[in-house]
Design a protein around this motif. Sequence first.
Motif: not given
Length: 330
Positions: A145-147, A186-190, A242-245
């Motif tokens: 799960n990396s960019s 905000r710097n998370s790819l997810d 919607f929550s991102c986690n």
Amino acid sequence: MAVTIRDVASEANVSATTVSRVFNHTDLVRPETVERVRRIADEMGYQPNATAKSLSHGRTDAIGVVLPAPHGEFFSEVMRGIDEVAQSSHYHLLISSSHYNRDEAEAAMRALSGRVDGLLVMTTHVEADDILQTPRPDVPVVFMNSSNVGPDHDAYDIENREGAYKATKHLIERGYRNIGVITGPRNSLDVQERLSGFRDALSDSGRNPSEAPVIDGDFTRASGYEAGKQILELDPRPDAFFSCNDYMAIGAISAFQEAGITTPGDIAIAGFDDIPSARYASPPLTTVRVPVFDLGRRAAQRLLDRMAGHSEMPIEEATLGSELVIRSST
């Protein structure tokens, strides 16, 4: 005082070299000598030096793992999958965290690369070239799960954008009109991919994504709680989020409950990850289930294959699918 190899050699009336060979290259020593030296070493409480042993064998019997954070149910599930594979193959795990910081990620990989036989990396800030600059560029690396990992490394991802799209579409189909989002780092790819899925679902339904309320979080339950309090101050107040986690969704629900706001009666909310506690939240949380355990397990197995010298295998890039799990929060 620790018993040394020379102490054992003196007691067994052999050279220190012979003792070293007993613990590292038994094929070079007569069986009766091996048995006698090991018996004496046990009686004296001697423990072979792990670093010296790894240098002698050219391997460490350890796998390095770099994760964005050192805690949380999501990462625990990843580690559970990794540990199952590592344990079955008698490997130890050395774990480090990047704390969502690129410099820390690179430092962790440099520190681990000289101590492990392979690396499993989950970070949104590292590129393949960074790995090639480590002190041991021969260390196999598998990404999770990396960019921006490039075409030369195996990589396993989860279906972030599509999962967020499914959750947001579900809220739309349930009839909610004013739908907002709680983000993570905000710097998370997810986060970037989940925001993309959220906005795409709004756009496809004829809504303007730029008008959707956006509340920042950092993936923790505490940040979700603070986001929930901010949501209650919005005018007009959204009827769904919607929550991102999942952590942030559960935290927001706590803030709603403290203020006498019901879920889903007043505000519906959906999360992402389906962490184990999501089903036990009050109310149980609608969320996007991703196979996090399988992510760790598959990446670890691939790394073991690479460590075994299977360089002829083609590079594998796989995305593990997602599933919307509908519960009472929507």
